[in-house]
Design a protein around this motif. Structure first.
Motif, PDB file in Angstrom:
ATOM      1  N   GLN A 157       0.825  -1.214   0.000  1.00  0.00           N
ATOM      2  CA  GLN A 157       0.000   0.000   0.000  1.00  0.00           C
ATOM      3  C   GLN A 157       0.859   1.264   0.000  1.00  0.00           C
ATOM      4  OE1 GLN A 157      -3.268   0.512  -0.230  1.00  0.00           O
ATOM      5  NE2 GLN A 157      -4.003  -1.583  -0.085  1.00  0.00           N
ATOM      6  N   MET A 158       1.920   1.290   0.799  1.00  0.00           N
ATOM      7  CA  MET A 158       2.769   2.478   0.848  1.00  0.00           C
ATOM      8  C   MET A 158       3.519   2.671  -0.467  1.00  0.00           C
ATOM      9  SD  MET A 158       2.145   4.153   3.483  1.00  0.00           S
ATOM     10  CE  MET A 158       0.521   3.577   3.880  1.00  0.00           C
ATOM     11  N   SER A 159       3.868   1.596  -1.125  1.00  0.00           N
ATOM     12  CA  SER A 159       4.479   1.701  -2.444  1.00  0.00           C
ATOM     13  C   SER A 159       3.502   2.333  -3.433  1.00  0.00           C
ATOM     14  CB  SER A 159       4.900   0.311  -2.931  1.00  0.00           C
ATOM     15  OG  SER A 159       5.363   0.377  -4.250  1.00  0.00           O
ATOM     16  N   GLU A 160       2.238   1.915  -3.341  1.00  0.00           N
ATOM     17  CA  GLU A 160       1.202   2.503  -4.201  1.00  0.00           C
ATOM     18  C   GLU A 160       0.995   3.986  -3.880  1.00  0.00           C
ATOM     19  OE1 GLU A 160      -0.718   1.062  -6.720  1.00  0.00           O
ATOM     20  OE2 GLU A 160       0.710  -0.590  -6.571  1.00  0.00           O
ATOM     21  N   VAL A 161       1.044   4.322  -2.593  1.00  0.00           N
ATOM     22  CA  VAL A 161       0.889   5.730  -2.193  1.00  0.00           C
ATOM     23  C   VAL A 161       2.033   6.557  -2.773  1.00  0.00           C
ATOM     24  CG1 VAL A 161       1.012   7.317  -0.215  1.00  0.00           C
ATOM     25  CG2 VAL A 161      -0.484   5.318  -0.126  1.00  0.00           C
ATOM     26  N   ARG A 162       3.272   6.052  -2.652  1.00  0.00           N
ATOM     27  CA  ARG A 162       4.423   6.785  -3.196  1.00  0.00           C
ATOM     28  C   ARG A 162       4.294   6.965  -4.707  1.00  0.00           C
ATOM     29  NH1 ARG A 162       6.864   3.700   0.618  1.00  0.00           N
ATOM     30  NH2 ARG A 162       7.482   2.087  -0.853  1.00  0.00           N
ATOM     31  N   GLU A 163       3.872   5.913  -5.399  1.00  0.00           N
ATOM     32  CA  GLU A 163       3.721   6.005  -6.850  1.00  0.00           C
ATOM     33  C   GLU A 163       2.618   6.991  -7.237  1.00  0.00           C
ATOM     34  OE1 GLU A 163       2.552   3.192 -10.643  1.00  0.00           O
ATOM     35  OE2 GLU A 163       3.360   2.242  -8.855  1.00  0.00           O
ATOM     36  N   THR A 164       1.499   6.929  -6.540  1.00  0.00           N
ATOM     37  CA  THR A 164       0.399   7.852  -6.818  1.00  0.00           C
ATOM     38  C   THR A 164       0.807   9.291  -6.525  1.00  0.00           C
ATOM     39  OG1 THR A 164      -1.213   6.128  -6.320  1.00  0.00           O
ATOM     40  CG2 THR A 164      -2.007   8.397  -6.269  1.00  0.00           C
ATOM     41  N   THR A 165       1.482   9.496  -5.399  1.00  0.00           N
ATOM     42  CA  THR A 165       1.939  10.837  -5.035  1.00  0.00           C
ATOM     43  C   THR A 165       2.884  11.386  -6.101  1.00  0.00           C
ATOM     44  OG1 THR A 165       1.719  10.321  -2.694  1.00  0.00           O
ATOM     45  CG2 THR A 165       3.114  12.193  -3.258  1.00  0.00           C
ATOM     46  N   TYR A 166       3.792  10.539  -6.567  1.00  0.00           N
ATOM     47  CA  TYR A 166       4.724  10.981  -7.595  1.00  0.00           C
ATOM     48  C   TYR A 166       3.985  11.353  -8.885  1.00  0.00           C
ATOM     49  CZ  TYR A 166       8.347  10.997 -11.134  1.00  0.00           C
ATOM     50  OH  TYR A 166       9.158  11.353 -12.170  1.00  0.00           O
ATOM     51  N   GLU A 174       9.459  13.348  -6.004  1.00  0.00           N
ATOM     52  CA  GLU A 174       9.627  12.161  -5.166  1.00  0.00           C
ATOM     53  C   GLU A 174       9.705  12.504  -3.689  1.00  0.00           C
ATOM     54  OE1 GLU A 174      12.124   8.985  -6.302  1.00  0.00           O
ATOM     55  OE2 GLU A 174      12.065   9.522  -8.406  1.00  0.00           O
ATOM     56  N   GLU A 175       9.641  13.732  -3.332  1.00  0.00           N
ATOM     57  CA  GLU A 175       9.744  14.099  -1.928  1.00  0.00           C
ATOM     58  C   GLU A 175       8.440  13.780  -1.194  1.00  0.00           C
ATOM     59  OE1 GLU A 175       8.633  18.776  -1.876  1.00  0.00           O
ATOM     60  OE2 GLU A 175      10.530  18.207  -2.844  1.00  0.00           O
ATOM     61  N   GLN A 176       8.556  13.452   0.061  1.00  0.00           N
ATOM     62  CA  GLN A 176       7.395  13.163   0.897  1.00  0.00           C
ATOM     63  C   GLN A 176       6.880  14.459   1.498  1.00  0.00           C
ATOM     64  OE1 GLN A 176       5.708  10.466   1.343  1.00  0.00           O
ATOM     65  NE2 GLN A 176       7.011   9.017   0.257  1.00  0.00           N
ATOM     66  N   ARG A 177       5.562  14.578   1.581  1.00  0.00           N
ATOM     67  CA  ARG A 177       4.970  15.786   2.164  1.00  0.00           C
ATOM     68  C   ARG A 177       4.334  15.483   3.517  1.00  0.00           C
ATOM     69  NH1 ARG A 177       1.716  19.304  -1.935  1.00  0.00           N
ATOM     70  NH2 ARG A 177       1.665  20.438   0.010  1.00  0.00           N
ATOM     71  N   GLY A 178       4.677  14.354   4.104  1.00  0.00           N
ATOM     72  CA  GLY A 178       4.081  13.991   5.376  1.00  0.00           C
ATOM     73  C   GLY A 178       2.909  13.042   5.188  1.00  0.00           C
ATOM     74  N   TRP A 179       2.225  12.805   6.254  1.00  0.00           N
ATOM     75  CA  TRP A 179       1.103  11.868   6.267  1.00  0.00           C
ATOM     76  C   TRP A 179      -0.129  12.537   5.668  1.00  0.00           C
ATOM     77  CZ3 TRP A 179       1.637   6.845   7.412  1.00  0.00           C
ATOM     78  CH2 TRP A 179       0.474   6.077   7.549  1.00  0.00           C
ATOM     79  N   THR A 180      -0.750  11.897   4.698  1.00  0.00           N
ATOM     80  CA  THR A 180      -1.903  12.479   4.015  1.00  0.00           C
ATOM     81  C   THR A 180      -3.120  11.575   4.172  1.00  0.00           C
ATOM     82  OG1 THR A 180      -1.454  11.352   1.920  1.00  0.00           O
ATOM     83  CG2 THR A 180      -0.371  13.496   2.264  1.00  0.00           C
ATOM     84  N   LEU A 181      -4.226  12.015   3.645  1.00  0.00           N
ATOM     85  CA  LEU A 181      -5.442  11.202   3.638  1.00  0.00           C
ATOM     86  C   LEU A 181      -5.215   9.903   2.871  1.00  0.00           C
ATOM     87  CD1 LEU A 181      -8.433  10.843   4.311  1.00  0.00           C
ATOM     88  CD2 LEU A 181      -8.974  12.113   2.226  1.00  0.00           C
ATOM     89  N   LEU A 182      -4.430   9.960   1.825  1.00  0.00           N
ATOM     90  CA  LEU A 182      -4.105   8.757   1.052  1.00  0.00           C
ATOM     91  C   LEU A 182      -3.365   7.743   1.913  1.00  0.00           C
ATOM     92  CD1 LEU A 182      -4.446   7.659  -1.800  1.00  0.00           C
ATOM     93  CD2 LEU A 182      -2.267   8.722  -2.402  1.00  0.00           C
ATOM     94  N   HIS A 183      -2.444   8.209   2.738  1.00  0.00           N
ATOM     95  CA  HIS A 183      -1.732   7.331   3.673  1.00  0.00           C
ATOM     96  C   HIS A 183      -2.708   6.695   4.668  1.00  0.00           C
ATOM     97  CE1 HIS A 183       1.681   9.802   2.307  1.00  0.00           C
ATOM     98  NE2 HIS A 183       2.403   8.727   2.554  1.00  0.00           N
ATOM     99  N   THR A 184      -3.606   7.505   5.186  1.00  0.00           N
ATOM    100  CA  THR A 184      -4.584   7.013   6.167  1.00  0.00           C
ATOM    101  C   THR A 184      -5.483   5.945   5.560  1.00  0.00           C
ATOM    102  OG1 THR A 184      -4.550   9.149   7.280  1.00  0.00           O
ATOM    103  CG2 THR A 184      -6.420   7.719   7.752  1.00  0.00           C
ATOM    104  N   ARG A 185      -5.958   6.192   4.359  1.00  0.00           N
ATOM    105  CA  ARG A 185      -6.801   5.196   3.688  1.00  0.00           C
ATOM    106  C   ARG A 185      -6.041   3.904   3.420  1.00  0.00           C
ATOM    107  NH1 ARG A 185     -10.889   8.045  -0.562  1.00  0.00           N
ATOM    108  NH2 ARG A 185     -12.096   9.153   1.019  1.00  0.00           N
ATOM    109  N   ALA A 186      -4.792   4.029   3.045  1.00  0.00           N
ATOM    110  CA  ALA A 186      -3.969   2.840   2.812  1.00  0.00           C
ATOM    111  C   ALA A 186      -3.784   2.056   4.110  1.00  0.00           C
ATOM    112  CB  ALA A 186      -2.620   3.241   2.228  1.00  0.00           C
ATOM    113  N   LEU A 187      -3.577   2.776   5.212  1.00  0.00           N
ATOM    114  CA  LEU A 187      -3.415   2.115   6.506  1.00  0.00           C
ATOM    115  C   LEU A 187      -4.705   1.399   6.914  1.00  0.00           C
ATOM    116  CD1 LEU A 187      -1.603   1.537   8.921  1.00  0.00           C
ATOM    117  CD2 LEU A 187      -2.417   3.661   9.935  1.00  0.00           C
ATOM    118  N   TYR A 188      -5.852   2.027   6.720  1.00  0.00           N
ATOM    119  CA  TYR A 188      -7.128   1.380   7.034  1.00  0.00           C
ATOM    120  C   TYR A 188      -7.364   0.157   6.160  1.00  0.00           C
ATOM    121  CZ  TYR A 188      -8.660   5.104  10.180  1.00  0.00           C
ATOM    122  OH  TYR A 188      -8.770   5.979  11.236  1.00  0.00           O
ATOM    123  N   ALA A 189      -7.034   0.254   4.884  1.00  0.00           N
ATOM    124  CA  ALA A 189      -7.184  -0.895   3.987  1.00  0.00           C
ATOM    125  C   ALA A 189      -6.280  -2.045   4.430  1.00  0.00           C
ATOM    126  CB  ALA A 189      -6.874  -0.498   2.551  1.00  0.00           C
TER     127      ALA A 189
END
Length: 165
Positions: free
Chosen positions: A57-66, A72-87
């Motif tokens: 899931q985190m790999s998918e989040v990084r790819e989607t964010t990019y 490629e820089e991280q902007r912190g924890w986002t709603l996308l991260h939260t949804r991935a964690l819940y999934a």
């Protein structure tokens, strides 16, 4: 769906593997031992699924964010991260429940008689294969053969390397 199937098959194989040597030697599986084995098997399976799914899931989040930001820089924890964690948590919980059911499908009948455990394994293999294959008899036979072979190898390993005697 994959974690549901994985859980049932994992619970079936692991519980069968752990209890095979005890059952073959004429030992008994009490309800407390059955429950303990099922909880351990399910917990290990769920934790494994959690780590694997979280990584995916985190790999998918990084790819989607990019793709969205072209950076490629991280902007912190986002709603996308939260949804991935819940999934991920949902997948792990589903896997725990299905693994628990798979383990108990072997262990509860084994409490009464080892022959009932063999019949229960056969029923679970057929039911799982039917659920996955739908109306395709070819897929049903392939899945039933693969699951039965996996369970057989697990039991053989359990007999060769007994943990519970």
């Amino acid at each position: 769906m994959r974690y549901l199937v994985l859980g049932v098959i994992d619970g079936l194989i692991t519980a069968g593997t752990l209890s095979a040597s005890l059952l073959i030697r004429g030992g008994e599986i009490g309800l407390d031992l059955a429950l303990s084995i099922a909880v351990v098997v399910s917990t290990i399976s769920a934790l494994t699924v959690f780590v694997a799914e979280y990584s995916h899931q985190m790999s998918e989040v990084r790819e989607t964010t990019y793709k969205l930001t072209l950076r490629e820089e991280q902007r912190g924890w986002t709603l996308l991260h939260t949804r991935a964690l819940y999934a991920t948590a949902r997948s792990a919980l589903l896997n725990f429940a299905s693994s628990f059911v798979g383990a108990l499908a072997v262990l509860i009948p084994a409490h009464f008689t080892p022959h009932a455990a063999v019949a229960a394994v056969a029923v679970v293999v057929v039911a799982t294969s039917l659920a996955l294959a739908g109306s395709s008899w070819r897929e049903f036979l392939e899945l039933a053969t693969m699951i039965a072979l996996a369970v057989s190898v697990g039991v053989a390993v359990g007999l060769a390397f007994p943990l519970i005697t």
